[in-house]
Motif scaffolding. Structure first.
Motif, PDB file in Angstrom:
ATOM      1  N   PHE A 101     -11.292 -10.321  14.638  1.00 56.83           N
ATOM      2  CA  PHE A 101     -10.304  -9.345  14.906  1.00 56.83           C
ATOM      3  C   PHE A 101     -10.761  -8.723  16.341  1.00 56.83           C
ATOM      4  N   ILE A 102     -12.015  -8.953  16.890  1.00 52.05           N
ATOM      5  CA  ILE A 102     -12.233  -8.222  18.490  1.00 52.05           C
ATOM      6  C   ILE A 102     -11.194  -8.437  19.262  1.00 52.05           C
ATOM      7  N   PRO A 103     -10.742  -9.645  19.615  1.00 64.35           N
ATOM      8  CA  PRO A 103      -9.554  -9.758  20.599  1.00 64.35           C
ATOM      9  C   PRO A 103      -8.308  -8.979  20.428  1.00 64.35           C
ATOM     10  N   ILE A 104      -8.180  -8.693  18.947  1.00 58.17           N
ATOM     11  CA  ILE A 104      -6.819  -8.112  18.535  1.00 58.17           C
ATOM     12  C   ILE A 104      -7.260  -6.554  18.893  1.00 58.17           C
ATOM     13  N   VAL A 105      -8.343  -6.086  18.629  1.00 53.23           N
ATOM     14  CA  VAL A 105      -8.562  -4.779  18.646  1.00 53.23           C
ATOM     15  C   VAL A 105      -8.878  -4.558  20.152  1.00 53.23           C
ATOM     16  N   ILE A 106      -9.386  -5.164  20.884  1.00 49.29           N
ATOM     17  CA  ILE A 106      -9.354  -5.062  22.275  1.00 49.29           C
ATOM     18  C   ILE A 106      -8.122  -4.855  22.968  1.00 49.29           C
ATOM     19  N   ASN A 107      -7.199  -5.682  22.658  1.00 45.17           N
ATOM     20  CA  ASN A 107      -5.824  -5.680  23.173  1.00 45.17           C
ATOM     21  C   ASN A 107      -5.127  -4.674  22.700  1.00 45.17           C
ATOM     22  N   PHE A 108      -5.441  -4.242  21.762  1.00 38.09           N
ATOM     23  CA  PHE A 108      -4.664  -2.736  21.010  1.00 38.09           C
ATOM     24  C   PHE A 108      -5.072  -1.634  21.762  1.00 38.09           C
ATOM     25  N   LEU A 109      -6.471  -1.596  21.940  1.00 40.71           N
ATOM     26  CA  LEU A 109      -7.261  -0.493  22.732  1.00 40.71           C
ATOM     27  C   LEU A 109      -6.708  -0.326  24.288  1.00 40.71           C
ATOM     28  N   ARG A 110      -6.481  -1.554  25.029  1.00 38.60           N
ATOM     29  CA  ARG A 110      -5.956  -1.516  26.173  1.00 38.60           C
ATOM     30  C   ARG A 110      -4.835  -0.769  26.480  1.00 38.60           C
ATOM     31  N   ASP A 159     -12.621 -13.697  24.988  1.00 37.18           N
ATOM     32  CA  ASP A 159     -12.612 -15.463  24.874  1.00 37.18           C
ATOM     33  C   ASP A 159     -13.862 -15.797  23.920  1.00 37.18           C
ATOM     34  N   SER A 160     -14.709 -15.388  23.863  1.00 30.30           N
ATOM     35  CA  SER A 160     -15.684 -15.896  23.216  1.00 30.30           C
ATOM     36  C   SER A 160     -15.431 -15.954  21.515  1.00 30.30           C
ATOM     37  N   ARG A 161     -14.946 -14.839  20.899  1.00 27.12           N
ATOM     38  CA  ARG A 161     -14.496 -14.627  19.751  1.00 27.12           C
ATOM     39  C   ARG A 161     -13.405 -15.552  19.389  1.00 27.12           C
ATOM     40  N   SER A 162     -12.413 -15.778  20.265  1.00 22.78           N
ATOM     41  CA  SER A 162     -11.147 -16.607  19.972  1.00 22.78           C
ATOM     42  C   SER A 162     -11.382 -17.990  20.108  1.00 22.78           C
ATOM     43  N   LEU A 167      -3.652   1.921  24.912  1.00 22.21           N
ATOM     44  CA  LEU A 167      -3.757   3.304  24.446  1.00 22.21           C
ATOM     45  C   LEU A 167      -4.136   3.952  25.887  1.00 22.21           C
ATOM     46  N   PRO A 168      -3.394   5.250  25.938  1.00 25.20           N
ATOM     47  CA  PRO A 168      -3.418   6.045  27.241  1.00 25.20           C
ATOM     48  C   PRO A 168      -5.085   6.097  27.914  1.00 25.20           C
ATOM     49  N   ILE A 169      -5.816   6.833  27.520  1.00 26.39           N
ATOM     50  CA  ILE A 169      -7.158   7.038  28.165  1.00 26.39           C
ATOM     51  C   ILE A 169      -7.932   6.025  27.728  1.00 26.39           C
ATOM     52  N   ILE A 170      -8.337   5.576  26.729  1.00 28.84           N
ATOM     53  CA  ILE A 170      -9.083   4.389  26.327  1.00 28.84           C
ATOM     54  C   ILE A 170      -8.870   3.046  27.181  1.00 28.84           C
ATOM     55  N   GLY A 171      -7.499   2.861  27.273  1.00 25.34           N
ATOM     56  CA  GLY A 171      -6.934   1.552  28.011  1.00 25.34           C
ATOM     57  C   GLY A 171      -7.181   1.715  29.482  1.00 25.34           C
ATOM     58  N   SER A 172      -7.146   2.905  30.167  1.00 24.72           N
ATOM     59  CA  SER A 172      -7.606   2.834  31.450  1.00 24.72           C
ATOM     60  C   SER A 172      -9.006   2.648  31.711  1.00 24.72           C
ATOM     61  N   ILE A 173      -9.909   3.109  30.694  1.00 22.30           N
ATOM     62  CA  ILE A 173     -11.298   2.897  30.802  1.00 22.30           C
ATOM     63  C   ILE A 173     -11.485   1.472  30.480  1.00 22.30           C
ATOM     64  N   LEU A 174     -10.959   0.652  29.727  1.00 27.49           N
ATOM     65  CA  LEU A 174     -11.363  -0.923  29.440  1.00 27.49           C
ATOM     66  C   LEU A 174     -10.637  -1.643  30.629  1.00 27.49           C
ATOM     67  N   LEU A 175      -9.665  -1.278  31.477  1.00 22.33           N
ATOM     68  CA  LEU A 175      -9.178  -2.019  32.494  1.00 22.33           C
ATOM     69  C   LEU A 175     -10.032  -1.577  33.715  1.00 22.33           C
ATOM     70  N   LEU A 176     -11.053  -1.002  33.787  1.00 21.28           N
ATOM     71  CA  LEU A 176     -12.022  -0.875  34.908  1.00 21.28           C
ATOM     72  C   LEU A 176     -12.595  -2.190  35.071  1.00 21.28           C
ATOM     73  N   PRO A 177     -12.974  -2.499  36.395  1.00 20.69           N
ATOM     74  CA  PRO A 177     -13.461  -3.812  36.732  1.00 20.69           C
ATOM     75  C   PRO A 177     -14.625  -4.245  35.792  1.00 20.69           C
ATOM     76  N   GLN A 200     -14.494  -7.303  32.615  1.00 15.89           N
ATOM     77  CA  GLN A 200     -15.128  -8.364  32.617  1.00 15.89           C
ATOM     78  C   GLN A 200     -15.694  -8.600  31.121  1.00 15.89           C
ATOM     79  N   ILE A 201     -16.421  -7.605  30.686  1.00 14.67           N
ATOM     80  CA  ILE A 201     -17.161  -7.659  29.371  1.00 14.67           C
ATOM     81  C   ILE A 201     -16.138  -7.863  28.367  1.00 14.67           C
ATOM     82  N   THR A 202     -15.055  -7.001  28.418  1.00 15.82           N
ATOM     83  CA  THR A 202     -13.997  -7.431  27.218  1.00 15.82           C
ATOM     84  C   THR A 202     -13.230  -8.744  27.297  1.00 15.82           C
ATOM     85  N   ASP A 203     -13.305  -9.292  28.559  1.00 19.31           N
ATOM     86  CA  ASP A 203     -12.361 -10.421  28.563  1.00 19.31           C
ATOM     87  C   ASP A 203     -13.349 -11.348  28.083  1.00 19.31           C
TER      88      ASP A 203
END
Length: 138
Positions: free
Chosen positions: A101-110, A133-136, A112-122, A126-129
């Motif tokens: 479920f990690i890819p689903i949770v990461i895509n959902f969190l991306r 990828d590894s869990r899928s 969200l307004p504040i958390i999404g902007s943090i997860l989209l930092l360069p 890379q870490i979340t991608d």
């Protein structure tokens, strides 16, 4: 707008409350009472969210028996009185059980307004991608 029935609302509350109590139990130097109550609330909430039969089928699928044994073995160790070792084993079993479920949770969190902007930092992206990828692939 989403419609939640009473079982789903109560289950969501119990699950969130259980995770919070588990976190408090770890903050208070692995207090076994808080960890045990948190585990019970988490499992009760999960059962109310997806139903008792589906919860049973989720945990006891043939290819998930090792992860289920680790997860429930960790809970048992916490209840017996070895909270640090029990939580380590339980966290590993939890990651094996719910890691898909990690890819689903990461895509959902991306989204969200504040958390999404943090997860989209360069650097973090890379870490979340890599996590997605590894869990899928599993």
């Amino acid at each position: 707008m989403f419609y939640f029935d009473h079982h789903l609302e109560i289950g969501l509350g119990l699950t969130i409350f259980g995770v919070g109590i588990i976190f408090l139990g770890m903050v208070f130097l692995f207090d076994k009472g808080l960890l045990a109550v948190g585990n019970i609330l988490f499992l009760a909430g999960l059962s109310l969210i997806i139903g008792f039969e589906r919860t049973f089928r989720f945990f006891f699928q043939r290819y998930k028996l090792k992860s289920t044994a680790l997860f429930f073995g960790g809970i048992l160790l916490v209840l017996i009185g070895w909270p640090v070792i029990g939580m380590l084993i339980e966290c590993y079993g939890f990651f094996l059980l719910f890691g898909g479920f990690i890819p689903i949770v990461i895509n959902f969190l991306r989204r969200l307004p504040i958390i999404g902007s943090i997860l989209l930092l360069p650097g973090i992206r890379q870490i979340t991608d890599k996590l997605s990828d590894s869990r899928s692939m599993v």
